[in-house]
Design a protein around this motif. Structure first.
Motif, PDB file in Angstrom:
ATOM      1  N   SER A  62       0.844  -1.194   0.000  1.00  0.00           N
ATOM      2  CA  SER A  62       0.000   0.000   0.000  1.00  0.00           C
ATOM      3  C   SER A  62       0.878   1.243   0.000  1.00  0.00           C
ATOM      4  O   SER A  62       2.095   1.169   0.228  1.00  0.00           O
ATOM      5  CB  SER A  62      -0.896   0.001   1.237  1.00  0.00           C
ATOM      6  OG  SER A  62      -0.109   0.176   2.411  1.00  0.00           O
ATOM      7  N   GLY A 117       1.028   3.639   2.204  1.00  0.00           N
ATOM      8  CA  GLY A 117       1.655   3.844   3.502  1.00  0.00           C
ATOM      9  C   GLY A 117       2.811   2.893   3.746  1.00  0.00           C
ATOM     10  O   GLY A 117       3.835   3.272   4.335  1.00  0.00           O
ATOM     11  N   THR A 122       4.221  12.878   3.696  1.00  0.00           N
ATOM     12  CA  THR A 122       2.843  12.442   3.954  1.00  0.00           C
ATOM     13  C   THR A 122       1.964  12.522   2.703  1.00  0.00           C
ATOM     14  O   THR A 122       0.769  12.234   2.771  1.00  0.00           O
ATOM     15  CB  THR A 122       2.201  13.288   5.062  1.00  0.00           C
ATOM     16  OG1 THR A 122       2.246  14.682   4.690  1.00  0.00           O
ATOM     17  CG2 THR A 122       2.937  13.104   6.378  1.00  0.00           C
ATOM     18  N   GLY A 161      -0.123  11.681  -0.407  1.00  0.00           N
ATOM     19  CA  GLY A 161      -0.792  10.469  -0.852  1.00  0.00           C
ATOM     20  C   GLY A 161      -1.300   9.577   0.256  1.00  0.00           C
ATOM     21  O   GLY A 161      -1.907   8.542  -0.031  1.00  0.00           O
ATOM     22  N   LEU A 162      -1.078   9.949   1.506  1.00  0.00           N
ATOM     23  CA  LEU A 162      -1.555   9.137   2.624  1.00  0.00           C
ATOM     24  C   LEU A 162      -2.895   9.666   3.124  1.00  0.00           C
ATOM     25  O   LEU A 162      -3.148  10.873   3.113  1.00  0.00           O
ATOM     26  CB  LEU A 162      -0.542   9.149   3.773  1.00  0.00           C
ATOM     27  CG  LEU A 162       0.861   8.615   3.468  1.00  0.00           C
ATOM     28  CD1 LEU A 162       1.720   8.693   4.723  1.00  0.00           C
ATOM     29  CD2 LEU A 162       0.808   7.188   2.941  1.00  0.00           C
ATOM     30  N   ASP A 163      -3.751   8.758   3.587  1.00  0.00           N
ATOM     31  CA  ASP A 163      -5.000   9.195   4.198  1.00  0.00           C
ATOM     32  C   ASP A 163      -4.683   9.802   5.567  1.00  0.00           C
ATOM     33  O   ASP A 163      -3.560   9.664   6.079  1.00  0.00           O
ATOM     34  CB  ASP A 163      -5.972   8.023   4.325  1.00  0.00           C
ATOM     35  CG  ASP A 163      -5.417   6.894   5.187  1.00  0.00           C
ATOM     36  OD1 ASP A 163      -5.152   7.129   6.383  1.00  0.00           O
ATOM     37  OD2 ASP A 163      -5.239   5.779   4.668  1.00  0.00           O
ATOM     38  N   PRO A 164      -5.634  10.519   6.179  1.00  0.00           N
ATOM     39  CA  PRO A 164      -5.339  11.203   7.451  1.00  0.00           C
ATOM     40  C   PRO A 164      -4.763  10.300   8.529  1.00  0.00           C
ATOM     41  O   PRO A 164      -3.818  10.678   9.228  1.00  0.00           O
ATOM     42  CB  PRO A 164      -6.696  11.779   7.851  1.00  0.00           C
ATOM     43  CG  PRO A 164      -7.396  12.014   6.558  1.00  0.00           C
ATOM     44  CD  PRO A 164      -6.980  10.872   5.673  1.00  0.00           C
ATOM     45  N   GLY A 170      -3.179   7.414   8.064  1.00  0.00           N
ATOM     46  CA  GLY A 170      -1.851   6.996   7.634  1.00  0.00           C
ATOM     47  C   GLY A 170      -0.826   8.092   7.827  1.00  0.00           C
ATOM     48  O   GLY A 170       0.306   7.838   8.261  1.00  0.00           O
ATOM     49  N   ALA A 171      -1.211   9.331   7.520  1.00  0.00           N
ATOM     50  CA  ALA A 171      -0.299  10.458   7.700  1.00  0.00           C
ATOM     51  C   ALA A 171       0.025  10.668   9.170  1.00  0.00           C
ATOM     52  O   ALA A 171       1.174  10.922   9.546  1.00  0.00           O
ATOM     53  CB  ALA A 171      -0.919  11.721   7.108  1.00  0.00           C
ATOM     54  N   GLN A 172      -1.000  10.553  10.019  1.00  0.00           N
ATOM     55  CA  GLN A 172      -0.788  10.713  11.461  1.00  0.00           C
ATOM     56  C   GLN A 172       0.169   9.648  11.989  1.00  0.00           C
ATOM     57  O   GLN A 172       1.074   9.949  12.787  1.00  0.00           O
ATOM     58  CB  GLN A 172      -2.126  10.641  12.184  1.00  0.00           C
ATOM     59  CG  GLN A 172      -2.031  10.910  13.682  1.00  0.00           C
ATOM     60  CD  GLN A 172      -3.403  10.862  14.351  1.00  0.00           C
ATOM     61  OE1 GLN A 172      -4.364  10.311  13.809  1.00  0.00           O
ATOM     62  NE2 GLN A 172      -3.501  11.447  15.525  1.00  0.00           N
ATOM     63  N   GLU A 179       1.810  19.886   3.205  1.00  0.00           N
ATOM     64  CA  GLU A 179       0.834  19.529   4.232  1.00  0.00           C
ATOM     65  C   GLU A 179       1.378  19.935   5.600  1.00  0.00           C
ATOM     66  O   GLU A 179       1.610  19.104   6.474  1.00  0.00           O
ATOM     67  CB  GLU A 179       0.533  18.033   4.153  1.00  0.00           C
ATOM     68  CG  GLU A 179      -0.022  17.637   2.787  1.00  0.00           C
ATOM     69  CD  GLU A 179      -0.340  16.163   2.676  1.00  0.00           C
ATOM     70  OE1 GLU A 179       0.351  15.341   3.316  1.00  0.00           O
ATOM     71  OE2 GLU A 179      -1.282  15.828   1.943  1.00  0.00           O
ATOM     72  N   ARG A 239      -0.243  18.797   8.932  1.00  0.00           N
ATOM     73  CA  ARG A 239      -0.069  17.385   9.275  1.00  0.00           C
ATOM     74  C   ARG A 239       1.266  17.131   9.968  1.00  0.00           C
ATOM     75  O   ARG A 239       1.358  16.283  10.853  1.00  0.00           O
ATOM     76  CB  ARG A 239      -0.165  16.530   8.017  1.00  0.00           C
ATOM     77  CG  ARG A 239      -1.569  16.314   7.501  1.00  0.00           C
ATOM     78  CD  ARG A 239      -1.563  15.318   6.351  1.00  0.00           C
ATOM     79  NE  ARG A 239      -2.920  14.917   5.987  1.00  0.00           N
ATOM     80  CZ  ARG A 239      -3.199  13.986   5.081  1.00  0.00           C
ATOM     81  NH1 ARG A 239      -2.208  13.372   4.448  1.00  0.00           N
ATOM     82  NH2 ARG A 239      -4.438  13.667   4.808  1.00  0.00           N
TER      83      ARG A 239
END
Length: 254
Positions: free
Chosen positions: A144, A146, A170, A172-175, A177-179, A202, A205
């Protein structure tokens, strides 16, 4: 105070007739995480590429860990490159190699280790970034977004670098995943005392990671400092940038 980890003086960059940077100065201090932000096309990633030694400015000086960076001296600066790790925006994993082979590659390129020892260290790095042992046997196409970021970070950390360069870590990552990725970087920084330079669109983030933010506009660094202070800088681009990224008037970064 110790010498900066990265020092840029009078850096100018041109693509044909287009001037990207003009007489730009910037210091990245030892042990800090600094973010480069600005409008698309302002030269953030280009500046990072100058620091890494992939490209050379038209004028000016780039020093990394006390060594003047020059593409002409690329081979001679092998020792410097081994003190730095790079996380490219796309991950830039070799598609024909397994994840484990990707992470082990810098260790084998450095020399002094057999394949078994390099593979053992690579497995440790994968575990460190939260990937399972079986993930090492996969090809990058089987991961994936992430997981690709984590595998690429494991490769960037393979040589235990002093300095880490992160290009849109970060993106291309969903929230969630970014967190998780930001938390991982923070944990690794605490463990290893890394210095890091990060290009990001970002900012909110990655704000928990940051010591300082440098804003690129007008072909130079127009403001640098803690995020809360940079937000208050009296520059038209900065005011517009944070208004666009904070439409509700929220007061982050304090």
């Amino acid at each position: 105070m110790s010498a900066p980890a990265v020092r840029l003086r009078g850096v100018s960059t041109r693509f044909g007739e287009r001037v990207i940077h003009h007489q730009l100065d910037l210091d990245v201090q030892q042990g800090e995480v600094l973010a480069l932000v600005g409008a698309s096309g302002c030269g953030k990633t280009t500046l990072l590429r100058h620091m890494i030694g992939l490209t050379q400015p038209a004028a000016g000086v780039v020093e990394v860990l006390g060594v003047r960076v020059s593409p002409e001296q690329f081979l001679a600066q092998r020792g410097l490159r081994q003190r730095c790790g790079v996380l490219f925006q796309s991950g830039a994993l070799f598609s024909a190699l397994s994840v484990l082979e990707n992470v082990a590659l810098p260790l084998l390129e450095r020399g002094g280790l057999g394949r078994a020892d390099a593979a053992h260290i690579a497995r440790c790095k994968l575990a460190q970034v939260g990937l399972a042992a079986e993930d090492g046997d996969k090809l990058p196409a089987q991961l994936s977004g992430g997981m690709i970021k984590r595998a690429a970070l494991a490769r960037a950390l393979a040589l235990d670098p002093e300095l880490l360069f992160l290009d849109e870590p970060t993106a291309g990552l969903d929230p969630l995943g970014a967190q998780a990725f930001v938390a991982l970087i923070a944990e690794l920084r605490a463990l290893h005392g890394l210095t890091a330079v990060m290009v990001t669109h970002e900012l909110e983030r990655v704000a928990p990671l940051l010591d300082r933010v440098a804003v690129l506009a007008d072909r130079r660094v127009v403001a640098i400092g803690p995020l809360a202070a940079v937000r208050r800088a009296d520059h038209p681009f900065i005011q517009a940038y944070f208004a666009a990224h904070d439409p509700q008037g929220e007061n982050h970064g304090k």
